[in-house]
Design an enzyme around this catalytic site. Sequence first.
Site, mmCIF file in Angstrom:
data_model
loop_
_atom_site.group_PDB
_atom_site.id
_atom_site.type_symbol
_atom_site.label_atom_id
_atom_site.label_comp_id
_atom_site.label_asym_id
_atom_site.label_seq_id
_atom_site.Cartn_x
_atom_site.Cartn_y
_atom_site.Cartn_z
ATOM 1 N N ARG A 72 28.670 84.538 50.037
ATOM 2 C CA ARG A 72 29.386 85.003 48.846
ATOM 3 C C ARG A 72 29.729 86.479 49.103
ATOM 4 O O ARG A 72 28.933 87.197 49.702
ATOM 5 C CB ARG A 72 28.513 84.871 47.607
ATOM 6 C CG ARG A 72 27.774 83.520 47.566
ATOM 7 C CD ARG A 72 28.013 82.746 46.301
ATOM 8 N NE ARG A 72 27.216 81.511 46.294
ATOM 9 C CZ ARG A 72 27.733 80.294 46.187
ATOM 10 N NH1 ARG A 72 29.029 80.115 46.085
ATOM 11 N NH2 ARG A 72 26.950 79.225 46.152
ATOM 12 N N ASP A 103 36.371 76.437 44.340
ATOM 13 C CA ASP A 103 37.107 77.204 43.343
ATOM 14 C C ASP A 103 37.229 78.712 43.685
ATOM 15 O O ASP A 103 38.327 79.261 43.734
ATOM 16 C CB ASP A 103 36.325 76.990 42.026
ATOM 17 C CG ASP A 103 36.968 77.605 40.850
ATOM 18 O OD1 ASP A 103 37.914 77.001 40.332
ATOM 19 O OD2 ASP A 103 36.536 78.713 40.461
ATOM 20 N N THR A 126 33.769 71.273 48.734
ATOM 21 C CA THR A 126 32.650 71.486 47.814
ATOM 22 C C THR A 126 32.061 70.138 47.438
ATOM 23 O O THR A 126 32.811 69.204 47.134
ATOM 24 C CB THR A 126 33.076 72.240 46.532
ATOM 25 O OG1 THR A 126 32.044 72.072 45.543
ATOM 26 C CG2 THR A 126 34.376 71.736 45.940
ATOM 27 N N ASP A 128 30.748 69.496 44.794
ATOM 28 C CA ASP A 128 30.889 69.300 43.339
ATOM 29 C C ASP A 128 32.083 68.426 42.947
ATOM 30 O O ASP A 128 32.117 67.894 41.843
ATOM 31 C CB ASP A 128 31.017 70.654 42.638
ATOM 32 C CG ASP A 128 29.712 71.431 42.639
ATOM 33 O OD1 ASP A 128 28.697 70.876 43.087
ATOM 34 O OD2 ASP A 128 29.713 72.599 42.200
ATOM 35 N N ASP A 130 34.991 69.258 41.993
ATOM 36 C CA ASP A 130 35.521 69.724 40.707
ATOM 37 C C ASP A 130 36.916 70.336 40.802
ATOM 38 O O ASP A 130 37.398 70.916 39.838
ATOM 39 C CB ASP A 130 34.540 70.730 40.072
ATOM 40 C CG ASP A 130 34.234 71.910 40.991
ATOM 41 O OD1 ASP A 130 34.644 71.884 42.161
ATOM 42 O OD2 ASP A 130 33.572 72.853 40.524
ATOM 43 N N ARG A 172 27.392 72.242 39.602
ATOM 44 C CA ARG A 172 27.212 73.409 38.729
ATOM 45 C C ARG A 172 27.731 73.159 37.308
ATOM 46 O O ARG A 172 26.999 73.277 36.346
ATOM 47 C CB ARG A 172 27.918 74.615 39.340
ATOM 48 C CG ARG A 172 27.380 75.940 38.882
ATOM 49 C CD ARG A 172 28.261 77.073 39.362
ATOM 50 N NE ARG A 172 28.663 76.920 40.744
ATOM 51 C CZ ARG A 172 28.144 77.598 41.764
ATOM 52 N NH1 ARG A 172 27.208 78.478 41.545
ATOM 53 N NH2 ARG A 172 28.587 77.413 42.989
HETATM 54 O O1 F6P Z 1 29.050 74.609 44.572
HETATM 55 C C1 F6P Z 1 28.170 73.721 45.149
HETATM 56 C C2 F6P Z 1 26.769 73.916 44.633
HETATM 57 O O2 F6P Z 1 25.961 73.135 45.468
HETATM 58 C C3 F6P Z 1 26.536 73.565 43.172
HETATM 59 O O3 F6P Z 1 26.464 72.194 42.924
HETATM 60 C C4 F6P Z 1 25.262 74.313 42.897
HETATM 61 O O4 F6P Z 1 25.118 74.611 41.546
HETATM 62 C C5 F6P Z 1 25.449 75.555 43.680
HETATM 63 O O5 F6P Z 1 26.314 75.243 44.761
HETATM 64 C C6 F6P Z 1 24.184 76.157 44.213
HETATM 65 O O6 F6P Z 1 24.524 77.351 44.845
HETATM 66 P P1 F6P Z 1 23.507 78.284 45.626
HETATM 67 O O7 F6P Z 1 23.474 77.796 47.019
HETATM 68 O O8 F6P Z 1 24.083 79.632 45.501
HETATM 69 O O9 F6P Z 1 22.175 78.127 44.980
#
Ligand code: F6P
Length: 321
Positions: A72, A103, A126, A128, A130, A172
Site C-alpha cells: 500500500r 479498486d 482482487t 473480493d 467487487d 472487505r
Molecule cells: O482486498 C482483499 C482483501 O483480502 C479483503 O477481502 C480484506 O478485507 C483485505 O484484503 C485484508 O487486507 P490486509 O491484507 O491489509 O489485511
Amino acid sequence: MRRIGVLTSGGDAPGMNACIRAVVRAGLAAGLEVAGIRRGYLGLLAGELEPLDRPDVVNVIQLGGTILGTARAPRFERREGRDAARQILADAGIGGLVLIGGDGTLKGGGALVDEGGPACIGVPGTIDNDLLGTDRSLGFATAVDTALGAIDRIRDTATSHEILHVVEVMGRHSGWIALASGVAGGAEAIVVPETPTDLDAMADRIRDEIDHGKRAVLVVVAEGDPSGGAVAIADHLAAALDLESRATILGHVQRGGSPIAADRILGTSLGAAAVDSLLEGRNAVMVGEVGGRIVHSPFAEATSGPAPLDPHLLGLLDRFG
Ligand code: F6P
C-alpha cells in the site's frame, strides 16, 4: 510506445502471476520491452524497475501471490507522489502501464492518467470480486475454493459433535466470497453486507431445521457484515438456540495458494488483452471478461461499485440458505 511497465498493487490475489507472465509474453511478442515494477506504487516511487524477459516468467503461472510483490502506498494518493512517479516513468521511457489490482489500484491509475499519463490499462485483481465491468476478478475463484475446502472440513466436525459453527470469510465490503462458498458448501445460512440480516429470524429457521433432524448447522458470514462477524453471530445463535457454538475466521489463508485453472486462464487472457489495449491506443480502462468476451470499462465505471451480488445466487438464499 517502445517500453511498457507492469505492477501489482493492493491485496495480492491468486492468478496475478499468470497475468504478469501474459503481459511479458504478449509484450515481447509485439516487439515491446517490458519492465516489472516491484512492490506496486511504493516500489515505483522508489524507482524499483527491472527489465522482464521470458526466463523471468518461467514456472510462475502456478504460483500464488505476486512475484513482483505488492504494497500500500499512501504517498501515491497525493499529487506530489504521483508527480514523482510520473517523472520516474518518463526517465525510464515507459509509455504505458498495466496495473493489476483492485479498486484502489485503478483509482490511483485514473489519477495518474488525469494528471498527464502515461497510458494505463487495469486488470481486475482482487479476491473480493467487487469491481464492475467483469464477471470475475483474478483470485476470486481460487479464494472461493479455498474457503470451501475449509467449510467442508468444518462441516465434518460440526456433524460429529452436533455443534453450530459460524465461518467468517473475506470480502472487505463485499459478500461475493461468502455467497459463493456458502452456496457451494450447503450452508444453513449465509450472511452478507448487501442484504439486511435478522438474526432472530435466522435462529427460528435454524431451530426448525434442527427439529426436522438437522445435526450440523453451518453459517457463513462475510467479514464486512454489520452483524459483527463470526464471533458475534455464533454468540447470538448459541444464546437463542441454547446450543454450543464455535466461530472460525478464515482470514488470509484465502489470499494464498496456487491459482485454480479458472484464475490462470483469466489472468492469461486479461494480461494479453491489457497489452493489446495499450497497442490499440486505449487508456484509463480496465479489461474484464463479461459473458466470455473481453470488455473495456473506464476506470471510473469499474470502480463505481461495489459490484452487486449475482441476483440469481442471492435468490437461492431465500430458498436454501
Ligand atoms: O482486498 C482483499 C482483501 O483480502 C479483503 O477481502 C480484506 O478485507 C483485505 O484484503 C485484508 O487486507 P490486509 O491484507 O491489509 O489485511
